[in-house]
Write a protein that holds these residues in place. Sequence first.
Motif, mmCIF file in Angstrom:
data_model
loop_
_atom_site.group_PDB
_atom_site.id
_atom_site.type_symbol
_atom_site.label_atom_id
_atom_site.label_comp_id
_atom_site.label_asym_id
_atom_site.label_seq_id
_atom_site.Cartn_x
_atom_site.Cartn_y
_atom_site.Cartn_z
ATOM 1 N N ASP A 470 0.832 -1.214 0.000
ATOM 2 C CA ASP A 470 0.000 0.000 0.000
ATOM 3 C C ASP A 470 0.860 1.255 0.000
ATOM 4 O O ASP A 470 0.542 2.249 -0.670
ATOM 5 N N ALA A 471 1.972 1.224 0.752
ATOM 6 C CA ALA A 471 2.863 2.383 0.774
ATOM 7 C C ALA A 471 3.525 2.595 -0.588
ATOM 8 O O ALA A 471 3.724 3.739 -1.020
ATOM 9 N N ILE A 472 3.844 1.505 -1.264
ATOM 10 C CA ILE A 472 4.432 1.628 -2.604
ATOM 11 C C ILE A 472 3.416 2.197 -3.579
ATOM 12 O O ILE A 472 3.752 3.021 -4.446
ATOM 13 N N VAL A 473 2.147 1.782 -3.448
ATOM 14 C CA VAL A 473 1.093 2.324 -4.315
ATOM 15 C C VAL A 473 0.974 3.833 -4.116
ATOM 16 O O VAL A 473 0.870 4.601 -5.090
ATOM 17 N N ARG A 486 -2.748 -4.899 -6.062
ATOM 18 C CA ARG A 486 -2.508 -6.259 -6.526
ATOM 19 C C ARG A 486 -1.497 -6.285 -7.681
ATOM 20 O O ARG A 486 -0.769 -7.258 -7.843
ATOM 21 N N THR A 487 -1.467 -5.200 -8.479
ATOM 22 C CA THR A 487 -0.473 -5.118 -9.546
ATOM 23 C C THR A 487 0.924 -4.943 -8.965
ATOM 24 O O THR A 487 1.894 -5.528 -9.452
ATOM 25 N N GLU A 493 6.452 -9.917 -6.802
ATOM 26 C CA GLU A 493 6.698 -11.361 -6.838
ATOM 27 C C GLU A 493 7.457 -11.758 -8.097
ATOM 28 O O GLU A 493 8.282 -12.668 -8.070
ATOM 29 N N ALA A 494 7.193 -11.077 -9.219
ATOM 30 C CA ALA A 494 7.938 -11.368 -10.445
ATOM 31 C C ALA A 494 9.410 -11.007 -10.306
ATOM 32 O O ALA A 494 10.269 -11.632 -10.944
#
Length: 511
Positions: A470-473, A486-487, A493-494
């Motif tokens: 959420d902080a990155i968003v 979710r993206t 994860e990739a």
Amino acid sequence: MVLSPKLILKQSQQLVMTPQLMQAIKLLQYSNLELTSFVDKELEANPFLERPEAEDSFPASNETTPLEDSQQDRGEDGFDRDLVESQLETSREAVAQNFDSDVASLYPDAAQLPVSTSTLAASKDLMWQAPTHGTITSDSDYNLEAFIADKPSLTEAVMSQANMILSDPIDLLIAQHLCGSLDGNGYLQASVLEISEQLGLTPDAVNFVLERLQRLEPPGLFARSLQECLTLQLKEKNRFDPAIEKLIDNIELLAKHDLQKLKVLCQVDDEDLKDMVCEIKNLDPRPGSHFTHEPLQTVVPDAVVKSDGQLGWRVELNSDALPKVLINQDYYANISKSKRDDEENSYFIERLQTANWLTKALEQRASTILKVCGEIVRQQDQFLSHGVQYLRPLNLKVVAEAIGMHESTVSRVTSNKYLSTPRGIYELKYFFTTAIASSEGGETHSSEAVRDKIKRMIDAESPKKILSDDAIVKALHAEGVDIARRTVAKYREALNIPSSVQRRRQKRSII
């Protein structure tokens, strides 16, 4: 309505997929290795095809994109060949003169020899004899790799030690079979019961040999699990005690950085646990990988991008990746003079047509690759200048419309093709990324550039302030990137980046 047969004349147009057209489409999708294999087969089957001389170049490889072409008056490597040849001739004369003077100073009587020293120097009898092993292209061209000792394989290294500790032929047979059951990391893939059944021996006999092989160098070979591999190495160092044994039995807690549970299970304090973990980290979990020396398949780029100073970028085809074929017209002319029956005539005509088709198809393939690479470079020029954060969203349709081709053609061209840039070698598919909308309604962002931003944010985070998804968003929204949580989780994860909880344990651990 009465049904009755009728004759109707209808005019229409349709594209017929001839075998040659289908093969030309396949040529676009071939990688350089697949294309080379295909051309080699055609050279063997077609008498009118031949390889050009070493100095001949593939016609299409000299082409450049309209970005700039400043080397057409020189060779494809950019050098003046006449100047290079004159310099080589001068160099040969200087070497011969130096050889004469050196011989005269060392052997004063050499002037009385009936043959000049320069002739003696060129004589094969006085030349150093090159070794027969390795790859030697000429009498004076030495391959340094031919003088390097070959690295022994895992089986050879193990059996050379096994011959010194085992004398019974049956034990040596078991050892040979156990070596054949090792994987590339040195782990035993077959159980003792399976090996004993295959050899018709008792499990005790196999265990007897296995225990001795586990003492060989490097320690950790012939283990059946990671825990056993680490245990063998610790026993070799005489560091295997009850506390570290408990740590190895719960190695999955160490992977999760759950140090509190490990302290309770091992009954040690923070300092002892730190020493034990450092001891584990210094071990080799893949002791057999040092013997694995499979040849690396290097990527050969199909095109090369070079900086042209203030003029921008220049795209050239890599001549080394293009198979070179020519049509032997002299051979066909000689055959045409002789009398032949209809079957022979049809065969030679069909072979000549195939040869003409192949040369044209190779030229067309090279021209298409050059057009596609040129347009990709035009679209992604900021990436070449400033890095991945400036990678633009791009799809096949944009490139296809720019060069006047179909999307399927562009898709085939970009499959298994590589472009060499000042920033490295990239597959052409790398430059085609999806677009992520801007939160401020401006220009869209490339998904690859957003991945790079996420990675740089996580790499720069403080151990005391771990960034959640959420902080990155929120941080990306502040930079104008409209992205869902979710993206962000999918991109993280990739990139093989653990979650915020796992990163917090890693960065706040005592290790």
